[in-house]
Design a protein around this motif. Structure first.
Motif, PDB file in Angstrom:
ATOM      1  N   ASN A   7       0.860  -1.414   0.050  1.00  0.00           N
ATOM      2  CA  ASN A   7      -0.008   0.016   0.015  1.00  0.00           C
ATOM      3  C   ASN A   7       0.692   1.220   0.255  1.00  0.00           C
ATOM      4  O   ASN A   7       0.320   2.269  -0.503  1.00  0.00           O
ATOM      5  N   ASP A   8       2.205   1.105   0.376  1.00  0.00           N
ATOM      6  CA  ASP A   8       3.143   2.533   0.488  1.00  0.00           C
ATOM      7  C   ASP A   8       4.021   2.336  -0.609  1.00  0.00           C
ATOM      8  O   ASP A   8       4.746   3.178  -0.469  1.00  0.00           O
ATOM      9  N   HIS A   9       3.695   1.841  -1.688  1.00  0.00           N
ATOM     10  CA  HIS A   9       4.657   1.684  -2.810  1.00  0.00           C
ATOM     11  C   HIS A   9       4.547   3.061  -3.549  1.00  0.00           C
ATOM     12  O   HIS A   9       3.510   3.626  -3.624  1.00  0.00           O
ATOM     13  N   ALA A  10       5.647   3.686  -4.239  1.00  0.00           N
ATOM     14  CA  ALA A  10       5.846   4.818  -4.855  1.00  0.00           C
ATOM     15  C   ALA A  10       4.678   4.881  -6.069  1.00  0.00           C
ATOM     16  O   ALA A  10       4.105   5.863  -6.456  1.00  0.00           O
ATOM     17  N   ASP A  11       4.640   3.731  -6.703  1.00  0.00           N
ATOM     18  CA  ASP A  11       3.747   3.755  -7.961  1.00  0.00           C
ATOM     19  C   ASP A  11       2.143   3.813  -7.491  1.00  0.00           C
ATOM     20  O   ASP A  11       1.541   4.407  -8.185  1.00  0.00           O
ATOM     21  N   VAL A  12       1.902   3.458  -6.219  1.00  0.00           N
ATOM     22  CA  VAL A  12       0.611   3.717  -5.649  1.00  0.00           C
ATOM     23  C   VAL A  12       0.346   5.126  -5.677  1.00  0.00           C
ATOM     24  O   VAL A  12      -0.822   5.679  -6.095  1.00  0.00           O
ATOM     25  N   ALA A  13       1.390   5.827  -5.123  1.00  0.00           N
ATOM     26  CA  ALA A  13       1.107   7.270  -5.120  1.00  0.00           C
ATOM     27  C   ALA A  13       0.942   7.946  -6.349  1.00  0.00           C
ATOM     28  O   ALA A  13       0.151   8.842  -6.632  1.00  0.00           O
ATOM     29  N   ASN A  14       1.711   7.470  -7.136  1.00  0.00           N
ATOM     30  CA  ASN A  14       1.424   8.032  -8.778  1.00  0.00           C
ATOM     31  C   ASN A  14      -0.049   8.045  -9.376  1.00  0.00           C
ATOM     32  O   ASN A  14      -0.581   8.845  -9.865  1.00  0.00           O
ATOM     33  N   CYS A  43       3.973   9.210  -0.402  1.00  0.00           N
ATOM     34  CA  CYS A  43       5.276   9.940  -0.964  1.00  0.00           C
ATOM     35  C   CYS A  43       6.052  10.346   0.296  1.00  0.00           C
ATOM     36  O   CYS A  43       7.485  10.192   0.157  1.00  0.00           O
ATOM     37  N   GLN A  44       5.394  10.809   1.344  1.00  0.00           N
ATOM     38  CA  GLN A  44       6.424  11.176   2.675  1.00  0.00           C
ATOM     39  C   GLN A  44       6.996   9.948   3.201  1.00  0.00           C
ATOM     40  O   GLN A  44       8.241  10.119   4.048  1.00  0.00           O
ATOM     41  N   ALA A  45       6.369   8.714   3.166  1.00  0.00           N
ATOM     42  CA  ALA A  45       7.044   7.618   3.686  1.00  0.00           C
ATOM     43  C   ALA A  45       8.200   7.173   2.478  1.00  0.00           C
ATOM     44  O   ALA A  45       9.042   6.365   3.057  1.00  0.00           O
ATOM     45  N   PRO A  52      10.753  16.277  -5.029  1.00  0.00           N
ATOM     46  CA  PRO A  52       9.803  17.049  -5.940  1.00  0.00           C
ATOM     47  C   PRO A  52       8.375  16.373  -6.088  1.00  0.00           C
ATOM     48  O   PRO A  52       7.276  17.166  -6.264  1.00  0.00           O
ATOM     49  N   GLN A  53       8.487  15.027  -5.713  1.00  0.00           N
ATOM     50  CA  GLN A  53       7.061  14.456  -5.940  1.00  0.00           C
ATOM     51  C   GLN A  53       6.235  14.825  -4.874  1.00  0.00           C
ATOM     52  O   GLN A  53       5.128  14.955  -4.717  1.00  0.00           O
ATOM     53  N   ILE A  54       6.800  15.203  -3.642  1.00  0.00           N
ATOM     54  CA  ILE A  54       5.860  15.624  -2.578  1.00  0.00           C
ATOM     55  C   ILE A  54       5.419  17.155  -2.896  1.00  0.00           C
ATOM     56  O   ILE A  54       4.424  17.459  -2.624  1.00  0.00           O
ATOM     57  N   GLY A  55       6.450  17.784  -3.293  1.00  0.00           N
ATOM     58  CA  GLY A  55       5.942  19.396  -3.955  1.00  0.00           C
ATOM     59  C   GLY A  55       5.109  19.222  -4.787  1.00  0.00           C
ATOM     60  O   GLY A  55       3.809  20.015  -4.719  1.00  0.00           O
ATOM     61  N   GLU A  56       4.806  18.261  -5.795  1.00  0.00           N
ATOM     62  CA  GLU A  56       3.691  18.044  -6.840  1.00  0.00           C
ATOM     63  C   GLU A  56       2.432  17.780  -6.246  1.00  0.00           C
ATOM     64  O   GLU A  56       1.473  18.422  -6.296  1.00  0.00           O
TER      65      GLU A  56
END
Length: 186
Positions: A7-14, A43-45, A52-56
């Motif tokens: 659930n906390d994979h970066a692709d899930v955030a995308n 993203c924070q995890a 930049p992804q956190i900024g976005e």
């Protein structure tokens, strides 16, 4: 996707960011806000605090908060996004965030701070490298802020510049604002 990946994979955030944008495009700001918030947690995890992804993601949440008329939270999210973009030296993203931040201040009836955001944006834009659409958006926002201060002539000049914006064109009012801003910053 959540089943295939943790659930906390970066692709899930995308994917959550894309879903959030789709919900926002369909004016479902509550679902959009929820997706962006989940994406931000992921993203924070997974990233350093200035990634930049956190900024976005913060930028997206800020836009959605503004559209929900939650101006204080919009301001805070956009400020956090701005901090990241400036640290990463991302001029275009910094400028777009300053424009949105200015719009939030204008909606909060603080036109002076809105104008300061737009003036700061000019310092990040390189007329040789920036596209005209950013200049157009910037001058239209300048015009709205000037109009809210009953500065009709200045507003019209900004609107005219916004309608025909190309990177090298800077209206005289904005040139004078920029000169004052730069002089006061020394």
């Amino acid at each position: 996707l959540k089943r295939a990946l943790c659930n906390d994979h970066a692709d899930v955030a995308n994917v959550l960011q894309r879903l959030a944008k789709l919900h926002a495009d369909h004016k479902d700001f509550d679902k959009s806000f929820k997706c962006y918030s989940e994406a931000l947690n992921i993203c924070q995890a997974n990233h350093e605090s200035d990634h930049p992804q956190i900024g976005e993601t913060l930028y997206g949440i800020g836009i959605v908060a503004r559209k929900r008329n939650d101006y204080e939270n919009a301001r805070d999210y956009l400020q956090d996004s701005l901090t990241i973009y400036k640290k990463q030296e991302m001029a275009r993203e910094t400028c777009l965030t300053l424009i949105e931040l200015g719009n939030v201040y204008r909606l909060m009836k603080d036109s002076d701070t809105a104008i300061m955001c737009y003036e700061r944006c000019l310092t990040f834009l390189d007329p040789e490298e920036s596209d005209g659409s950013i200049f157009g958006t910037l001058y239209l926002s300048f015009g709205h802020a000037r109009l809210s201060k009953s500065q009709l002539e200045e507003a019209l000049e900004c609107y005219d510049s916004g309608m025909f914006a190309s990177p090298p064109s800077v209206c005289e009012t904005c040139r004078s604002c920029l000169a004052n801003f730069l002089f006061c910053s020394l």
